[in-house]
Design an enzyme around this catalytic site. Sequence first.
Site, mmCIF file in Angstrom:
data_model
loop_
_atom_site.group_PDB
_atom_site.id
_atom_site.type_symbol
_atom_site.label_atom_id
_atom_site.label_comp_id
_atom_site.label_asym_id
_atom_site.label_seq_id
_atom_site.Cartn_x
_atom_site.Cartn_y
_atom_site.Cartn_z
ATOM 1 N N SER A 1 4.814 2.800 7.748
ATOM 2 C CA SER A 1 4.233 1.598 6.898
ATOM 3 C C SER A 1 5.356 0.882 6.111
ATOM 4 C CB SER A 1 3.058 1.842 6.115
ATOM 5 O OG SER A 1 1.991 1.906 6.871
ATOM 6 N N ASP B 1 0.175 -7.701 1.400
ATOM 7 C CA ASP B 1 0.645 -6.326 1.467
ATOM 8 C C ASP B 1 2.117 -6.311 1.541
ATOM 9 O OD1 ASP B 1 0.184 -3.569 1.805
ATOM 10 O OD2 ASP B 1 0.026 -3.763 4.064
ATOM 11 N N HIS C 1 0.922 -1.068 0.192
ATOM 12 C CA HIS C 1 0.028 -0.022 0.058
ATOM 13 C C HIS C 1 0.986 1.240 0.097
ATOM 14 C CE1 HIS C 1 0.303 -0.250 4.538
ATOM 15 N NE2 HIS C 1 0.666 1.123 4.297
#
Length: 519
Positions: free
Chosen positions: A364, A282, A249
């Site tokens: 992230s 992910d 992402h």
Amino acid sequence: MSTENEGHEGTAQPAAPPVPPVPAVTPEGPPAPPPVADGVRGPAGEAGATASGGAAPSPGSAPGYAGPPPGPAAAHGGAPAGAHPSEPATAPLPGPVPAAPAGAAGWPTAPGAGHAHGAAHGGDGTAWGTPVQVGAQPPRKRAGGLLAAVLVAALVAGGVGGGLGYWAAERNDSNIGSTTVPAAEIPKDLQRDPGTVASVAAKALPSVVTIEAKSSGAGGDIGGSGEAEGGTGTGFVYDQQGHILTNNHVVASAAEGGTLSVTFSNGKKYDAEVVGRAQGYDVAVLKLKNAPEGLSPLALGDSDKVAVGDSTIAIGAPFGLSNTVTTGIISAKNRPVASGDGSSNKNSYMSALQTDASINPGNSGGPLLDSRGAVIGINSAIQSSGGFGQSQAGSIGLGFAIPINQAKNVAEQLIKTGKPVYPVIGATVDMSGKDDGAKIATEGAGGTPAVTPNGPAAKAGLKAGDVITQFNDKPIDSGPTLIGEIWNHKPGDQVTLTYDRAGKENKATVTLGQRTGDS
């Protein structure tokens, strides 16, 4: 002690010319009748000389003479027998002495015959030769002498103390040198012990990068171009060839025609490109276009051996603040997490490591390290007030990381083929999570069978409606939990499923199949 006579002990002092000397000791307390003065005389049988040089009257020539007292007499005004030799021969006069009457030849008129021996023998008369008293005055205390004694004692004590101090200082200087304690020297180079957060961070930071992703900006105006959108995330060096491991992402917005740049902790910036990405896991792999020499990959740990309570260190760029280090612990393991990339309806599923290390948007893709500095997970999602995901809400102490064992398998697949490979059981699972377990749906997507014919689940005897409650003896409470556990394995692994059918518990051994790419 009288200060007037200090230094003259044993020397007779001259008496006042008009009168005989007073007694050596002045009585204390209220005034009393004056004692009889015997005069000053030499040894027994001899008359003492007066201070003026005149002869003292003989016993036969002075009426009222009481006679010598028993014991030796003080010669020439010396101290009487029994007195301390340091005491003065006479005491200061208590007051002014009146002049003698005319024609008295230096001695006052003798008293009458009836009082010749009054005071000397206990009578109430006044003896001849007693000094005339002017009024009734209290005896004067010798405060001056006491003060002098105190001062002398103080000076002596001070001198002794000073001498002792000087003697001790001299001995101390001669034996051990100066008593001054020198200040500790400041180390030239501060060395931190291995395993401290500072030491781990210092070693890891050069291998952590900040990723900036920008989309192509297609669409939005008449010319077909629009303002580019982008975001910031984190990644870390996976190998010396310049591969960077991060979240899908983080780079999804730039994967189709956008641009990617990577900045190291030293400020050096490099362009990068996507090698492959796995939306379901992910996970994404980038590669630097002009990778520098001497890249230092981070060591990978074993996420299966992580225990609840182990220390953790998170490094990333929360809200764009690069090279931020936070710490915490492993709060839980095998936490089922479903999160989206924010640009599609597709979710990612993981059996995550939960940590309370502060993780925020921008963290992230960054590494979650153990106390040795080895990567045990990739920071991916946080629990916010609105639920799981990567929203702009801040940390509330609930962060989730993809276990590195799973991420490593995915990275190797992406580097080799550019596509992810997913292990599957060949059945569609209800993701609503209303039942206690993972229920196999009644039908698959687009009306297809829920259990793939001749697939792994079908071969093991599972059917639509069965509720899977355990996966290799681990409790399963929902569909996302089951998928997270499946994706922690590889295609071809054999697993044991416990399921419930019509209230009866059953077990089945399933050999996992595979699916290539994101569908």
